[in-house]
Scaffold this active site. Structure first.
Site, short mmCIF file in Angstrom:
data_model
loop_
_atom_site.label_atom_id
_atom_site.label_comp_id
_atom_site.label_asym_id
_atom_site.label_seq_id
_atom_site.Cartn_x
_atom_site.Cartn_y
_atom_site.Cartn_z
N ALA A 196 51.18 40.92 28.98
CA ALA A 196 49.76 40.80 29.33
C ALA A 196 48.95 40.17 28.21
O ALA A 196 47.76 40.39 28.09
CB ALA A 196 49.19 42.18 29.67
N GLN A 208 51.00 41.37 20.41
CA GLN A 208 51.61 40.09 20.04
C GLN A 208 50.55 39.33 19.26
O GLN A 208 49.52 38.95 19.81
CB GLN A 208 52.01 39.32 21.31
CG GLN A 208 52.78 38.04 20.99
CD GLN A 208 52.96 37.13 22.20
OE1 GLN A 208 52.27 37.25 23.20
NE2 GLN A 208 53.89 36.20 22.07
N ASN A 214 23.69 69.90 64.86
CA ASN A 214 23.32 68.60 65.41
C ASN A 214 22.15 68.06 64.59
O ASN A 214 21.11 68.71 64.50
CB ASN A 214 22.92 68.75 66.88
CG ASN A 214 22.80 67.39 67.55
OD1 ASN A 214 22.27 66.45 66.98
ND2 ASN A 214 23.30 67.30 68.77
N ARG A 229 41.71 30.23 32.57
CA ARG A 229 41.36 29.58 33.84
C ARG A 229 40.62 30.50 34.82
O ARG A 229 40.12 30.06 35.84
CB ARG A 229 42.62 29.00 34.50
CG ARG A 229 42.98 27.64 33.91
CD ARG A 229 44.17 27.05 34.61
NE ARG A 229 45.41 27.64 34.13
CZ ARG A 229 46.57 27.58 34.80
NH1 ARG A 229 46.62 26.97 35.96
NH2 ARG A 229 47.67 28.13 34.30
N TYR A 258 20.30 59.51 56.58
CA TYR A 258 20.92 59.57 55.25
C TYR A 258 21.18 61.03 54.93
O TYR A 258 20.24 61.85 54.89
CB TYR A 258 20.00 58.96 54.17
CG TYR A 258 20.55 59.23 52.80
CD1 TYR A 258 21.79 58.70 52.43
CD2 TYR A 258 19.88 60.04 51.88
CE1 TYR A 258 22.35 58.97 51.19
CE2 TYR A 258 20.43 60.30 50.63
CZ TYR A 258 21.67 59.77 50.29
OH TYR A 258 22.22 60.04 49.07
N GLY A 300 55.04 32.28 22.90
CA GLY A 300 55.95 32.13 24.03
C GLY A 300 56.44 33.47 24.56
O GLY A 300 56.25 34.51 23.92
N THR A 301 57.07 33.41 25.73
CA THR A 301 57.46 34.65 26.41
C THR A 301 58.54 35.42 25.65
O THR A 301 58.56 36.66 25.70
CB THR A 301 57.93 34.35 27.84
OG1 THR A 301 58.83 33.24 27.83
CG2 THR A 301 56.76 34.02 28.76
N GLY A 332 60.25 27.07 35.75
CA GLY A 332 61.60 26.97 35.20
C GLY A 332 62.60 26.93 36.36
O GLY A 332 62.44 27.65 37.34
C1 UD1 Z 1 57.06 31.16 32.70
C2 UD1 Z 1 58.57 30.91 32.63
C3 UD1 Z 1 59.00 29.98 33.75
C4 UD1 Z 1 58.58 30.57 35.07
C5 UD1 Z 1 57.09 30.87 35.09
C6 UD1 Z 1 56.71 31.65 36.33
C7 UD1 Z 1 59.19 31.01 30.27
C8 UD1 Z 1 59.49 30.22 29.04
N1 UD1 Z 1 58.89 30.33 31.35
O1 UD1 Z 1 56.45 29.90 32.44
O2 UD1 Z 1 60.40 29.81 33.74
O3 UD1 Z 1 58.92 29.69 36.12
O4 UD1 Z 1 56.72 31.68 33.96
O5 UD1 Z 1 55.34 31.74 36.40
O6 UD1 Z 1 59.26 32.21 30.23
N2 UD1 Z 1 52.78 35.56 27.81
C9 UD1 Z 1 52.54 36.36 26.73
N3 UD1 Z 1 52.69 35.84 25.48
C10 UD1 Z 1 53.06 34.57 25.25
C11 UD1 Z 1 53.28 33.74 26.38
C12 UD1 Z 1 53.15 34.26 27.63
O7 UD1 Z 1 52.21 37.54 26.89
O8 UD1 Z 1 53.17 34.16 24.08
C13 UD1 Z 1 52.63 36.10 29.16
C14 UD1 Z 1 51.51 35.43 29.92
O9 UD1 Z 1 50.32 36.20 29.81
C15 UD1 Z 1 52.00 35.44 31.33
C16 UD1 Z 1 53.52 35.38 31.19
O10 UD1 Z 1 53.81 35.81 29.88
O11 UD1 Z 1 51.68 36.63 32.02
C17 UD1 Z 1 54.08 33.99 31.45
O12 UD1 Z 1 53.54 33.09 30.53
P1 UD1 Z 1 53.15 31.61 30.92
O13 UD1 Z 1 52.60 30.95 29.73
O14 UD1 Z 1 52.34 31.61 32.16
O15 UD1 Z 1 54.60 30.99 31.23
P2 UD1 Z 1 54.91 29.71 32.09
O16 UD1 Z 1 54.80 28.54 31.22
O17 UD1 Z 1 54.13 29.73 33.33
#
Ligand code: UD1
Ligand code: MG
Length: 453
Positions: free
Chosen positions: A13, A79, A365, A19, A354, A84-85, A145
């Protein structure tokens, strides 16, 4: 599914959600009356996760507070930078220390994933796959992905959209983001993830190819595209709302309620309808409503925080606000608003009233236009109407006030003092009659045209 394996959930999260164009963090926006994060936490409850870690950004105390309010033992991981994820999941490592069961990775902005789907992923995990990915086939695969499946049906790798070869771009089976991973290997797989890729990010999706290199097997399960809808904007938020409303309507009907026009009935995630409840057109259920068997909710009614007992009737145009407790067979008619009031068995408030901070005794009633004057500008006061009382039309009940069992109030009365049981209270001027007055009045203006009032 063996129940001896523990499950943990890591909920991502940390995204800003720019957006959404909102001051509220994205994951706190509601769908069917509950935040997206709330839906995902509820899913983690449903699978009986023994540990929940919510990964948030550094400036998101309100997200952590919301998580802890719903799940007091939720753990929060911060984080520091959104790299990245994979980095996001790694941020949960300290909070996951010592956990070796199955780890479910969920996105807090993907609120519609269902328990059955997660159970199917966990059982695939327990059949030997070290990682199970939830895939789907979107109408437009281009942002997602792609799942590279082997000939034997296993999952070989996930290639992010920007890193796909033209050939890989043609793959339509995509990553939803939801994964179930063996907790014994998850963090060691993450150690090997690098960021030499098109986005310069640490991709969680890389753990699949890393696991395969170690000789571990991976698998994918397919979900309906609706179920894994990710919300990035208010447009997708509205799509999620529609999908969830349809699901809730469907469930209400399967559970025995009749919806006369399902697409016009709006539910809250927690609405509870009994069997043989009939809901008319254009009814809105806010959070916290329970309707017992056989009750009728007629068209254009709005209910929130209310309880309706069996065989009661609400509406058309009924308005039940928090704390409305409608007894068995009681009737709340058109343009009647009830707030923090108990309407006991068989009592009727049929028109234009009311009733707030009150009790209406069994069988009483309440006549048309009756108002409980519960507020003096500073405090709220209680009105108590006894069983079998008859409140004349257009009575003002100036609280605090008590009407005894079986008592009457005359129409138009402003009642400021308690009324004894079985008495009649009448508060209105004597009627005066002037014989022939109207005829004399008209005669005075004979011959003149009446103006327009
Ligand atoms: C990710 C997937 C992709 C998948 C898509 C589905 C990866 C690398 N890619 O891409 O394969 O098809 O989701 O929607 O995992 N988040 C964090 N911290 C970060 C980055 C992201 O908490 O540093 C959270 C975001 O808030 C979000 C989720 O992880 O809820 C996905 O991140 P997002 O940047 O939307 O990934 P996509 O590029 O859409
Ligand atoms: Mg995304």
């Amino acid at each position: 599914m063996s129940s001896s394996i523990e499950v943990a959930a890591i909920i991502l999260a940390a995204g800003q959600g720019t957006r959404m164009q909102s001051t509220l963090p994205k994951v706190l926006h509601p769908v069917a009356g509950r935040s997206m994060l709330g839906h995902v936490l509820a899913l983690s409850d449903a699978i009986a996760a023994s540990r929940r870690v919510v990964v948030v950004g550094p400036d998101m105390p309100i997200v952590s507070e919301a998580a802890r309010k719903q799940v007091p033992d939720a753990r929060i991981a911060i984080q520091a930078k959104q790299l990245g994820t994979a980095d996001a999941v790694k941020a949960a490592a300290a909070e996951m220390a010592g956990f070796t069961g199955d780890v479910l990775i969920l996105y807090a902005d993907t609120p519609l994933v269902q328990i059955e789907t997660v159970q199917a992923m966990l059982s695939a995990r327990r059949k030997g796959a070290s990682a199970v990915v939830l895939g789907f086939r979107p109408a437009d695969p281009s942002p997602y992905g792609r799942l590279l499946m082997s000939d034997t049906g296993g999952l070989h790798a996930i290639i992010e959209s920007k890193d796909c070869t033209p050939e890989q771009s043609k793959i339509t089976f995509c990553n939803s983001g939801v994964m179930a991973v063996d907790g014994a290997v998850l963090f060691s797989l993450l150690e090997e993830v690098g960021n030499t890729n098109a986005k310069g990010e640490f991709y969680l999706t890389d753990i699949i190819a890393i696991a395969r290199k170690r000789g571990l097997t991976c698998a994918a399960i397919e979900a309906d595209a609706d179920e894994v809808l990710g919300v990035n904007s208010r447009v997708e938020l509205s799509q999620a709302e529609v999908i969830l409303q349809n699901r809730l309507r469907h469930m209400a009907m399967l559970n025995g309620a009749t919806l006369l026009d399902p697409s016009t009935v709006y539910f809250s995630h927690d609405t509870k309808l009994g069997r043989d409840v009939v809901v008319g057109q254009n009814v809105v259920f806010g959070p916290g409503v329970t309707v017992a068997d056989g009750a009728q909710i007629k068209p254009f009614s709005h209910l929130e925080g209310a309880t309706v007992a069996t065989a009661a009737e609400i509406g058309p145009y009924g308005r039940l606000r928090p704390g409305a407790d409608i007894g068995k067979g009681a009737r709340i008619g058109n343009f009647v608003e009830v707030k923090a009031a108990r309407i006991e068995e068989g009592a009727k408030v049929s028109h234009l009233s009311y009733i707030g901070d009150a009790r209406v005794g069994a069988g009483a009633n309440v006549g048309a236009g009756t108002i409980t004057c519960n507020y003096d500008g500073f405090e709220k006061h209680f009105t108590d109407i006894g069983a079998g009382a008859f409140i004349g039309s257009n009575t003002c009940l100036v609280a605090p006030v008590k009407i005894g069992d079986g008592a009457y109030t005359g129409s138009g009365s402003v009642i400021t003092k308690d009324v004894s049981p079985d008495a009649l209270a009448l508060v209105r001027p004597q009627q005066v009659e002037k014989a022939g007055w109207a005829a004399r009045f008209r005669a005075r203006f004979a011959g003149k045209k009446s103006g327009h009032g």
